[in-house]
Structures are given as structure tokens and as C-alpha cells.
Write a protein that holds these residues in place. Structure first.
Motif, PDB file in Angstrom:
ATOM      1  N   SER A 346     -49.991  -9.218 -72.067  1.00 47.03           N
ATOM      2  CA  SER A 346     -48.651  -9.354 -71.629  1.00 47.03           C
ATOM      3  C   SER A 346     -47.799 -10.645 -71.872  1.00 47.03           C
ATOM      4  N   GLU A 347     -48.522 -11.723 -71.302  1.00 47.15           N
ATOM      5  CA  GLU A 347     -47.734 -12.982 -71.715  1.00 47.15           C
ATOM      6  C   GLU A 347     -47.668 -13.651 -73.148  1.00 47.15           C
ATOM      7  N   ILE A 348     -48.628 -13.130 -73.862  1.00 50.77           N
ATOM      8  CA  ILE A 348     -48.312 -13.582 -75.336  1.00 50.77           C
ATOM      9  C   ILE A 348     -47.174 -12.677 -75.977  1.00 50.77           C
ATOM     10  N   LEU A 349     -47.409 -11.419 -75.556  1.00 52.93           N
ATOM     11  CA  LEU A 349     -46.274 -10.336 -76.416  1.00 52.93           C
ATOM     12  C   LEU A 349     -45.034 -10.842 -76.175  1.00 52.93           C
ATOM     13  N   PHE A 350     -44.771 -11.099 -74.554  1.00 56.55           N
ATOM     14  CA  PHE A 350     -43.561 -11.272 -74.082  1.00 56.55           C
ATOM     15  C   PHE A 350     -42.964 -12.513 -74.755  1.00 56.55           C
ATOM     16  N   ASN A 351     -43.809 -13.617 -74.765  1.00 54.26           N
ATOM     17  CA  ASN A 351     -43.149 -14.934 -75.373  1.00 54.26           C
ATOM     18  C   ASN A 351     -42.829 -14.887 -76.715  1.00 54.26           C
ATOM     19  N   VAL A 352     -43.729 -14.149 -77.762  1.00 51.58           N
ATOM     20  CA  VAL A 352     -43.079 -13.955 -79.058  1.00 51.58           C
ATOM     21  C   VAL A 352     -41.993 -12.957 -78.923  1.00 51.58           C
ATOM     22  N   MET A 353     -41.905 -11.985 -78.291  1.00 50.32           N
ATOM     23  CA  MET A 353     -40.946 -10.938 -78.494  1.00 50.32           C
ATOM     24  C   MET A 353     -39.525 -11.544 -78.019  1.00 50.32           C
ATOM     25  N   ALA A 354     -39.610 -12.557 -76.903  1.00 53.40           N
ATOM     26  CA  ALA A 354     -38.506 -12.965 -76.441  1.00 53.40           C
ATOM     27  C   ALA A 354     -37.907 -14.158 -77.192  1.00 53.40           C
ATOM     28  N   THR A 355     -38.618 -14.744 -78.076  1.00 49.67           N
ATOM     29  CA  THR A 355     -38.103 -15.612 -79.008  1.00 49.67           C
ATOM     30  C   THR A 355     -37.372 -14.760 -80.188  1.00 49.67           C
ATOM     31  N   TYR A 356     -38.001 -13.914 -80.584  1.00 52.12           N
ATOM     32  CA  TYR A 356     -37.516 -12.990 -81.902  1.00 52.12           C
ATOM     33  C   TYR A 356     -36.087 -12.337 -81.370  1.00 52.12           C
ATOM     34  N   ARG A 357     -36.219 -11.573 -80.073  1.00 56.72           N
ATOM     35  CA  ARG A 357     -35.032 -11.072 -79.576  1.00 56.72           C
ATOM     36  C   ARG A 357     -33.974 -11.858 -79.508  1.00 56.72           C
ATOM     37  N   GLN A 358     -34.133 -13.150 -79.010  1.00 60.22           N
ATOM     38  CA  GLN A 358     -32.988 -14.117 -78.792  1.00 60.22           C
ATOM     39  C   GLN A 358     -32.337 -14.583 -80.106  1.00 60.22           C
ATOM     40  N   TYR A 359     -33.152 -14.822 -81.254  1.00 63.42           N
ATOM     41  CA  TYR A 359     -32.593 -15.443 -82.285  1.00 63.42           C
ATOM     42  C   TYR A 359     -32.505 -14.412 -83.429  1.00 63.42           C
ATOM     43  N   CYS A 360     -33.106 -13.019 -83.352  1.00 60.71           N
ATOM     44  CA  CYS A 360     -32.788 -12.291 -84.378  1.00 60.71           C
ATOM     45  C   CYS A 360     -31.953 -10.933 -84.086  1.00 60.71           C
ATOM     46  N   LYS A 361     -31.610 -10.939 -83.003  1.00 54.25           N
ATOM     47  CA  LYS A 361     -31.033  -9.704 -82.406  1.00 54.25           C
ATOM     48  C   LYS A 361     -29.870  -9.266 -83.171  1.00 54.25           C
ATOM     49  N   HIS A 362     -29.084  -9.987 -83.960  1.00 57.52           N
ATOM     50  CA  HIS A 362     -27.961  -9.760 -84.857  1.00 57.52           C
ATOM     51  C   HIS A 362     -28.304  -9.288 -86.040  1.00 57.52           C
ATOM     52  N   ASP A 363     -29.667  -9.232 -86.526  1.00 59.49           N
ATOM     53  CA  ASP A 363     -30.142  -8.862 -87.893  1.00 59.49           C
ATOM     54  C   ASP A 363     -30.967  -7.462 -87.540  1.00 59.49           C
ATOM     55  N   ILE A 364     -30.448  -6.660 -88.101  1.00 69.09           N
ATOM     56  CA  ILE A 364     -30.882  -4.946 -88.179  1.00 69.09           C
ATOM     57  C   ILE A 364     -32.258  -4.879 -88.986  1.00 69.09           C
TER      58      ILE A 364
END
Length: 422
Positions: A346-364
């Protein structure tokens, strides 16, 4: 033995390790040829194969001087290329990929061959005596120097090819993915043969440590031996990569221990003033995700690379689903003596997804790829807790997409069947 192996691994990862060894080999070869020349090996070879021997002193000096100058220029150029490679990799991808490039044995061997050949030619040149006596010219040694120089030229061609391949992001991702997958496979294989029996640590004695720096490993054999001698079970509360300051709780024991034993246990914990990659699969997830996030920065603007990193991460997360949340140090009889604090899925998945969601959320396109990755992971879960963790990340991804993407049609396609064109 464990401590010596750890020191050797650290030294071997340095860029000067193999060049130093090969340079010493070049010196040893030079002294060996000087000795052979002292017993007139060139005289013998002139009688047997005269075409192999250079018997003119001035010619020998000219050839050796030319070889030395050319090889020094070649070495400087090659080292400059390595520095450019490191700078480009750090700027375009991530500073975390540098240790893997620096520790590449192929680069080190080529640079070592240059230096070893230069030292060999220098000492052979020095050994030429100013005399007109026949057979004083080290003709056979000069021939060996020429052969080594030709090998250096061949190595330079290979070096150019390899370094041009090493800087390509696809090869960097493949190398990180392969290394991380291998480390995960070793952990999973070891867990299959081990039992999970270990007492609860809720009321164990906590011990603070006085070390500082990044925790990167354990002298496993030494720690198991200490626990067996003291009939003591312990838990290491640190995780690899954690920065430690004075007063941090480093480990727990099932019963109080004397200060002497506490110090011995603390000495089995390894720390460094710099963050080391080491044998830690967490760094693989971190490196790949950092490359993906860097690719989405305005200065680079490379969503294709970001999509590729998600593919590699998907493969690693499928393996991570098979890993158990607890790791132990076990003796030869299968008894678990030490419990290790390791990051959970859960920790690893959250850390990876949190960074991608923050910087890639504008790109569909990237958001669709992330959604596809999470839905793929749902098909490989081992137990229900993992399914709940993945569902939570899907909900978070969906919320970020709704708040960041204004195009309704794009939002409708967020969870549609994904067709990869990357």
C-alpha cells in the motif's frame, strides 16, 4: 566475513575500481617484459621469428612515444564522454540513475585498459637503455605495446557504441526494471521456503541508536549469530533508505539487553552519509517513477516516456503483489530470529501514484494509462486487502481527473478500454 563483503561491494561500485586493477595489471606486465628482456627474449625471437621484433632503438622510442601521446588523448576524450553522459542522464532523467551508470563494468574495463596500456608503454620506454649493443632494444616488448594499443582502439569503438546505447531512456528503464525484478524474485523465492512464525512485538524493549546517515543494510550473518548466542529475538524498525538522526529507535528486543550487546547489535546496522542504491527494490520503483515524472516536466515534455515508465511499473507491481509484508532473518534450521521493517504494498503504490497524479493529472493519455494499470493490477491480487488498496487508488485517480480535466469527452474515455500506441 559479512563486513568484508560489504566493504568490497562498496569499493567495487566506484568508477575507479576496475581501472585501478587493470592499471596495476599493466604495470605488472611491464615489469614482467622488462625481466624477459633482461634474459634476451628479443634475441631468441629474432632467431625464431624476426618479423615480430623491432630491433632499432630510435624506432622503438618513436613508436612508444607516439602510442603514449595518442592513448592519453583517447583516455581524456573517453573520460569526457563519460562526464557528458552522467550530466545528460542527471538532467534528462534523474540523479538516481547515476550510480547504475557509474558502476557499469564495461565502461570501467575500457578506461582501465587505456590506463594500463599507457603505464605499460611508459615503463617499457623508460627501460630502453642508451646503448648500441645488439639486442638491448626491447623489440618484443614494443610489439606487445602495439598489440595492446590496437586492443585499445577496438575497445574505443565498442565504448562509443555502448555509451550511445546506455544514454537511451529505453535501455535505462530496461536495466532498472531487470535489476528490480531480480531483487523481488529473490525475496519472493526466499519467502516461499520460510515460515511466518514470529512473536508479537507490541511490548518489546525499544532501543535508540546513535548513528547518523542513511540506513542501507544489515550484516545479516553477524546479527543472527548475536541473537542465537543471546537466545534473543529482535526487530529492526528501520527501513532501507531511511535517514537516521540521533535518538531514532533502531531496533526492538523481546527482553532487556545489556549495553555491550546493544552496541554489538547496533554495529550490524549499516549507514552511509550518502544515499546508496544497493540491493533495495524500492529504489527501482523510485527511479522509474522519477524518470516518468521528469519526462512530464515543461522543460522536457515527453509523455511517451512517461507512458513507458507506467508499463515497467505495472510489471513490477504485479510481482510486488506476490511479496509478503513481513521479512525475517532466518538461520539454517529455519528459525526466524529477526523481523525486518519493510515497506508494504500500500505504501509503495501510494507513493508512486501520488507523484503521477500530481504531475500528470492534466494529461488524459497518462491518466488513462494509470487507470488501465490499476485495473490490470486488480486481476492479479493475492488477497482482498490488496484489492481494497487498489480500489482506493482508483477513486483518488478518478477524483484528480475530474478536477483537472475540463473536457467532458476526455473524462468519459478515462475508464474506457485502453489502446496503447506508445
Amino acid at each position: 566475513m559479512d563486513r568484508l563483503l560489504n566493504i568490497f561491494k562498496q569499493i567495487r561500485s566506484k568508477i575507479a575500481f576496475y581501472p585501478s586493477l587493470i592499471a596495476l595489471g599493466g604495470l605488472a606486465l611491464a615489469f614482467l617484459l622488462i625481466y624477459l628482456e633482461s634474459i634476451n627474449i628479443s634475441s631468441f625471437l629474432i632467431d625464431v621469428a624476426p618479423f615480430l621484433v623491432i630491433d632499432d632503438t630510435d624506432t622503438a622510442k618513436t613508436i612508444l612515444s607516439t602510442l603514449i601521446g595518442g592513448l592519453i588523448s583517447l583516455t581524456v576524450f573517453s573520460f569526457s564522454m563519460v562526464m557528458v553522459l552522467l550530466n545528460q542522464a542527471s538532467s534528462n532523467f534523474s540523479p538516481r540513475v547515476l550510480p547504475g551508470i557509474i558502476s557499469d563494468q564495461k565502461h570501467q574495463v575500457v578506461l582501465g585498459l587505456y590506463i594500463g596500456t599507457i603505464l605499460y608503454n611508459i615503463f617499457i620506454l623508460i627501460s630502453i637503455e642508451p646503448t648500441e649493443i645488439e639486442y638491448q632494444t626491447p623489440g618484443f616488448s614494443v610489439l606487445i605495446g602495439i598489440i595492446l594499443t590496437v586492443l585499445c582502439l577496438a575497445a574505443f569503438i565498442y565504448f562509443i557504441h555502448h555509451i550511445s546505447q546506455a544514454i537511451q531512456v529505453g535501455n535505462i528503464l530496461t536495466a532498472i526494471h531487470s535489476r528490480t525484478k531480480k531483487e523481488l524474485a529473490i525475496i519472493i523465492e526466499n519467502q516461499e521456503d520460510k515460515n511466518q512464525d514470529f512473536p508479537s512485538t507490541d511490548h518489546w524493549e525499544k532501543h535508540k541508536i546513535t548513528q547518523r546517515g542513511y540506513f542501507y543494510g544489515i550484516l545479516k550473518d553477524d546479527l543472527i549469530e548475536l541473537c542465537k548466542e543471546s537466545n534473543l529475538k529482535a526487530m529492526i524498525s528501520l527501513h532501507k533508505g531511511q535517514f537516521i538522526i540521533d535518538g531514532t529507535v533502531g531496533f526492538l528486543t523481546e527482553k532487556p539487553v545489556e549495553d555491550e550487546l546493544k552496541k554489538k547489535i547496533e554495529k550490524t546496522l549499516l549507514f552511509s552519509h550518502t544515499e546508496l542504491i544497493g540491493e533495495n527494490f524500492i529504489y527501482g520503483f523510485r527511479q522509474i517513477s522519477e524518470i516518468g515524472i521528469k519526462a512530464m516536466s515543461p522543460g522536457i515534455n515527453d509523455p511517451g516516456t512517461a507512458l513507458n515508465t507506467i508499463d515497467y511499473l505495472s510489471s513490477l507491481f504485479i510481482d510486488l503483489l506476490l511479496k509478503k509484508d513481513h521479512e525475517f532473518l532466518t538461520d539454517k534450521n529455519g528459525v526466524n530470529w529477526v523481523s525486518l521493517n519493510c515497506p508494504e504494498f500500500s505504501e509503495i503504490l501510494f507513493n508512486v501514484m501520488a507523484t503521477y497524479r500530481q504531475y500528470c493529472k492534466h494529461d488524459i493519455t497518462v491518466m488513462r494509462k494509470l487507470m488501465h494499470k490499476l485495473k490490470t493490477l486488480k486481476l492479479h491480487v493475492v488477497h482482498s486487502d490488496q484489492l481494497k488498496i487498489i480500489e482506493a487508488e482508483i477513486d483518488q485517480l478518478r477524483q484528480d481527473a475530474i478536477t483537472s480535466i475540463m473536457n467532458k469527452r476526455d473524462l468519459e474515455l478515462l475508464e474506457a478500454d485502453y489502446f496503447s500506441w506508445s
